[in-house]
Design an enzyme around this catalytic site. Structure first.
Site, PDB file in Angstrom:
ATOM      1  N   ARG A  98      12.502 -11.879   3.923  1.00 41.64           N
ATOM      2  CA  ARG A  98      13.319 -10.670   3.968  1.00 41.64           C
ATOM      3  C   ARG A  98      14.503 -10.825   4.921  1.00 41.64           C
ATOM      4  NH1 ARG A  98       9.532  -5.525   3.579  1.00 41.64           N
ATOM      5  NH2 ARG A  98       9.047  -6.020   5.732  1.00 41.64           N
ATOM      6  N   ARG A 136      -0.334 -10.525  12.751  1.00 40.23           N
ATOM      7  CA  ARG A 136      -0.839  -9.293  12.130  1.00 40.23           C
ATOM      8  C   ARG A 136      -1.944  -9.613  11.125  1.00 40.23           C
ATOM      9  NH1 ARG A 136       4.009  -6.271   9.639  1.00 40.23           N
ATOM     10  NH2 ARG A 136       2.510  -4.602   9.261  1.00 40.23           N
ATOM     11  N   LYS A 167       0.827  -1.213   0.000  1.00 46.01           N
ATOM     12  CA  LYS A 167       0.000   0.000   0.000  1.00 46.01           C
ATOM     13  C   LYS A 167       0.861   1.263   0.000  1.00 46.01           C
ATOM     14  CE  LYS A 167      -2.194  -1.009   3.834  1.00 46.01           C
ATOM     15  NZ  LYS A 167      -1.693  -2.351   4.180  1.00 46.01           N
ATOM     16  N   ARG A 177      14.408  -9.601  10.748  1.00 45.86           N
ATOM     17  CA  ARG A 177      13.876  -8.739  11.811  1.00 45.86           C
ATOM     18  C   ARG A 177      12.693  -9.428  12.478  1.00 45.86           C
ATOM     19  NH1 ARG A 177      12.331  -3.224   9.203  1.00 45.86           N
ATOM     20  NH2 ARG A 177      10.862  -4.732   8.388  1.00 45.86           N
ATOM     21  N   ARG A 204      -8.863   1.258  10.194  1.00 45.39           N
ATOM     22  CA  ARG A 204      -8.532  -0.154  10.323  1.00 45.39           C
ATOM     23  C   ARG A 204      -9.707  -0.982  10.842  1.00 45.39           C
ATOM     24  NH1 ARG A 204      -2.745  -1.306  10.524  1.00 45.39           N
ATOM     25  NH2 ARG A 204      -1.607   0.654  10.556  1.00 45.39           N
TER      26      ARG A 204
END
Ligand SMILES: [Zn+2]
Length: 218
Positions: free
Chosen positions: A123, A168, A9, A157, A84
């Protein structure tokens, strides 16, 4: 902008900002900016954060309202990271109504969970320089877990760990996903296939926004 974490986004909003000059209002960013600038709203938000509490919707909406009233947002704006949930969506609608402004579209970038996990959990970030970013599948370093640029170690991370991402996503599905039906019922939903390349997604969204802009000017 609507969509799960990792759907791109922010990236798409930045590109639309370049195309149309619409300010990209990322609520996380404006909240951090207000806090670090020590504004009245920022200080209020900081009191909640220091107490380990969520910043109330009313404070966030006040920040958005101020931002939407700025000169560069006269012809429109892109909202990213808010609302949200339905309660926030209703509060936002009321606040915009009071300004005689409204949302023209909810741009949904749809990506299945498994694809998001693949993107985010792969990642790796350099311990020396966090702008050195790799992906085990799409952009691997020459030597496993070693930065190509400075030889430092690469780490995953905490935010990119699979369990964090899945947590999430659960929050997204339970709280934010109902907004898809909410904005569809309001006739505002535009859906984009976030599995396509960022360039293709961008082309599709840009065409849609260009059409909306034309309709608005008629
Ligand atoms: Zn590095």
């Amino acid at each position: 902008m609507l969509g799960p974490p990792g759907a791109g986004k922010g990236t798409q909003a930045e590109r639309l900002h370049e195309d149309f000059g619409l300010p990209h209002i990322a609520t996380g960013d404006i909240l951090r900016a207000e806090v670090s600038n020590g504004t009245e709203l920022g200080s209020e938000a900081k009191r909640y954060m220091d107490d380990g509490e969520l910043v109330p919707d009313s404070v966030i909406i006040e920040m958005i309202t101020q931002r939407v009233n700025a000169d560069d947002a006269r012809d429109g704006f892109l909202l990213d990271g808010f609302p949200r949930n339905e309660q926030q969506a209703n509060a936002l609608r009321d606040a915009l109504d009071a300004l005689e402004r409204r949302l023209n579209a909810a741009l949904l970038i749809a990506v299945p969970d498994e694809e998001l996990v693949r993107r985010l959990a792969g990642r790796r970030v350099c311990v020396k320089n966090p702008t050195h970013i790799y992906h085990v599948e799409f952009d691997p370093p020459k030597h496993e877990d070693v930065c190509d640029q400075d030889g430092a170690r690469l780490i995953q991370r905490d935010d990119d760990r699979e369990e964090t991402i899945r947590r999430r996503l659960r929050v997204y599905h339970s709280q934010t996903e109902p907004l898809i039906a909410y904005y569809d019922d309001a006739g505002l939903l535009r859906r984009f296939d976030g599995c396509r390349s960022p360039d293709e997604v961008h082309d599709h969204i840009r065409a849609t926004v260009a059409t909306l802009k034309l309709e608005e000017e008629l």
